[in-house]
Design a protein around this motif. Structure first.
Motif, PDB file in Angstrom:
ATOM      1  N   PRO A 240      40.880  24.611  32.835  1.00  0.00           N
ATOM      2  CA  PRO A 240      40.017  24.266  33.970  1.00  0.00           C
ATOM      3  C   PRO A 240      39.349  25.490  34.589  1.00  0.00           C
ATOM      4  O   PRO A 240      38.419  25.363  35.373  1.00  0.00           O
ATOM      5  CB  PRO A 240      40.989  23.623  34.968  1.00  0.00           C
ATOM      6  N   GLY A 241      39.839  26.683  34.213  1.00  0.00           N
ATOM      7  CA  GLY A 241      39.260  27.920  34.724  1.00  0.00           C
ATOM      8  C   GLY A 241      38.217  28.478  33.780  1.00  0.00           C
ATOM      9  O   GLY A 241      37.325  27.771  33.323  1.00  0.00           O
ATOM     10  N   ARG A 242      38.375  29.760  33.419  1.00  0.00           N
ATOM     11  CA  ARG A 242      37.437  30.399  32.498  1.00  0.00           C
ATOM     12  C   ARG A 242      38.186  31.407  31.636  1.00  0.00           C
ATOM     13  O   ARG A 242      39.342  31.744  31.921  1.00  0.00           O
ATOM     14  CB  ARG A 242      36.292  31.082  33.264  1.00  0.00           C
ATOM     15  N   PHE A 243      37.521  31.907  30.599  1.00  0.00           N
ATOM     16  CA  PHE A 243      38.104  32.874  29.684  1.00  0.00           C
ATOM     17  C   PHE A 243      37.481  34.245  29.936  1.00  0.00           C
ATOM     18  O   PHE A 243      36.270  34.345  30.217  1.00  0.00           O
ATOM     19  CB  PHE A 243      37.864  32.457  28.231  1.00  0.00           C
ATOM     20  N   ASP A 244      38.299  35.287  29.821  1.00  0.00           N
ATOM     21  CA  ASP A 244      37.731  36.627  29.997  1.00  0.00           C
ATOM     22  C   ASP A 244      37.040  37.083  28.716  1.00  0.00           C
ATOM     23  O   ASP A 244      37.064  36.391  27.684  1.00  0.00           O
ATOM     24  CB  ASP A 244      38.804  37.617  30.447  1.00  0.00           C
TER      25      ASP A 244
END
Length: 322
Positions: free
Chosen positions: A130-134
Motif C-alpha cells: 500500500p506504500g511505495r518502493f525505494d
C-alpha cells in the motif's frame, strides 16, 4: 464579569468557531497526485487480511486465481501471512503482499523472492504494497523480473471493491497554518472590540442612573478662601454658551488633578462623572471648593465611579443644594 474576562471569552469563542469552520469547509478540487496519496493512505489503514483480499480480487480481475495448495483456507489467503501462489492459463505466479508499518519497501524485502518462486514452481513474481518502493528495490526488481505494484498503482484496480471509495478523494483537507493564523488574529480583533464596547458601557446612561443620595449634613468640606468667595460673589455668571462651557471644562480639568482622581468629565449638563483611581479614594473634600467657585456648577451632581475591577457601588455627591 470584568471587561477583560468578557474580551477573553469572545476571543476564545470566535477563535474556536473559525477553526471549526475552516476544518469543516469543503476542500477544493483534488489533483490526481493528492487523490493517489489519499487512496494509498486509506489502503494502509486496512488489516493485512483485508488488504490481501482486495489484492486477490484485483488479481482475479487480471485472470489469476489461487492455485489451491494444500492447507490453505477457502479464500486462498494463508493464515501466517506467507506468499500466495496464483495461476492463470497454466502459468503460475508468486504473489507477495508487503504490508507493515513501513510506508517505503526497501530492497531487503525482495531478497530471496526469486529463489522462493523457483522452489514453488512459479515463473513470475508480483510484489504489492500500500506504500511505495525505494530506488534500490526498483533496481533489483528490474534485474530479477519482479513486478512491483505500489499503493498509487494498486488503487485503480481495487477501487471497485471498496465500500466507500470516494472518501479518499473527497476527504476535507486540514486547514493551512496561514488560514488558522488569520482566523485567530480575527478572533483577537473581535476580543479587543468587545473590551472597548464593555469599557464604554461602564458609565451608565443618565436615564438609568439611580436617584442622588441624600447629602450628608456633616460631610467635611473645606471653607473657601476669602479670594475665592470674593471671586464667586463679585463675578457675574456669563450668559454666553461658549463661556459657560469653558467654565465647565476648567472645573473638570482642575478636579482631574486631585489626588485619587483618574479623570473627570461631564456626562450631562448637570452631572460630573469622576473616575477614581482606587477604592479608598474620596476626593469630595477638595472637590467641592473647586465646583463652588462657579455658582452655576455648585449644585451639580457628582458621580464617583470606582475602578473597573472594583466591587464597590457607584456613589453620588452634591456639594450644594439648589
Amino acid at each position: 464579569m470584568t471587561p477583560f474576562l468578557i474580551a477573553l471569552f469572545v476571543f476564545a469563542l470566535a477563535g474556536l468557531g473559525l477553526t471549526l469552520w475552516l476544518r469543516s469547509k469543503p476542500a477544493g478540487p483534488v489533483s490526481a497526485g493528492q487523490a493517489a496519496e489519499r487512496s494509498a493512505a486509506q489502503l494502509s489503514k486496512l488489516r493485512w487480511r483485508d488488504f490481501a483480499k482486495l489484492v486477490l480480487q484485483a488479481m482475479h480481475k487480471r485472470g489469476y486465481k489461487p492455485a489451491g495448495e494444500d492447507g490453505l483456507p477457502a479464500d486462498g489467503i494463508p493464515t501466517d501471512g506467507s506468499d500466495i501462489v496464483l495461476e492463470r492459463n497454466g502459468e503460475r505466479a508468486l504473489l507477495s503482499c508487503k504490508y507493515g508499518s513501513a510506508s517505503v519497501v526497501g530492497a531487503q524485502a525482495l531478497l530471496g523472492l526469486a529463489k522462493s518462486a523457483t522452489l514453488r514452481g512459479t515463473q513470475h513474481v508480483i510484489v504489492v504494497t500500500p506504500g511505495r518502493f525505494d530506488e534500490e528495490a526498483t533496481r533489483i526488481a528490474q534485474q530479477q523480473n519482479i513486478e512491483l505494484i505500489d499503493g498509487q498503482s494498486l488503487w485503480p484496480e481495487v477501487r471497485p471493491y471498496i465500500a466507500n471509495p470516494d472518501a479518499a478523494d473527497t476527504a476535507p483537507a486540514a486547514p493551512a497554518p496561514k488560514a488558522l493564523a488569520l482566523a485567530w488574529a480575527g478572533a483577537a480583533v473581535l476580543g479587543a472590540l468587545a473590551w472597548m464596547i464593555v469599557q464604554g458601557l461602564q458609565a451608565p446612561a443618565e436615564d438609568d442612573m439611580p436617584p442622588p443620595a441624600p447629602v450628608v449634613a456633616h460631610a467635611p468640606q473645606t471653607t473657601p478662601s476669602q479670594e475665592q468667595k470674593a471671586a464667586t460673589n463679585d463675578a457675574p455668571v456669563p450668559t454666553d454658551p461658549a463661556a459657560l462651557e469653558k467654565r465647565r471644562q476648567e472645573a473638570a480639568n482642575a478636579i482631574s488633578t486631585l489626588f485619587g482622581v483618574s479623570r473627570a468629565l461631564w456626562s450631562t449638563q448637570s452631572t460630573l462623572l469622576v473616575y477614581l483611581s482606587s477604592e479608598e479614594a474620596d476626593p469630595t473634600t477638595d472637590l467641592c471648593p473647586l465646583l463652588e467657585r462657579y455658582p452655576e456648577l455648585a449644585a451639580s451632581r457628582v458621580q464617583l465611579q470606582p475602578p473597573a475591577d472594583s466591587k464597590k457601588p457607584v456613589r453620588f455627591k452634591q456639594c450644594r443644594t439648589y
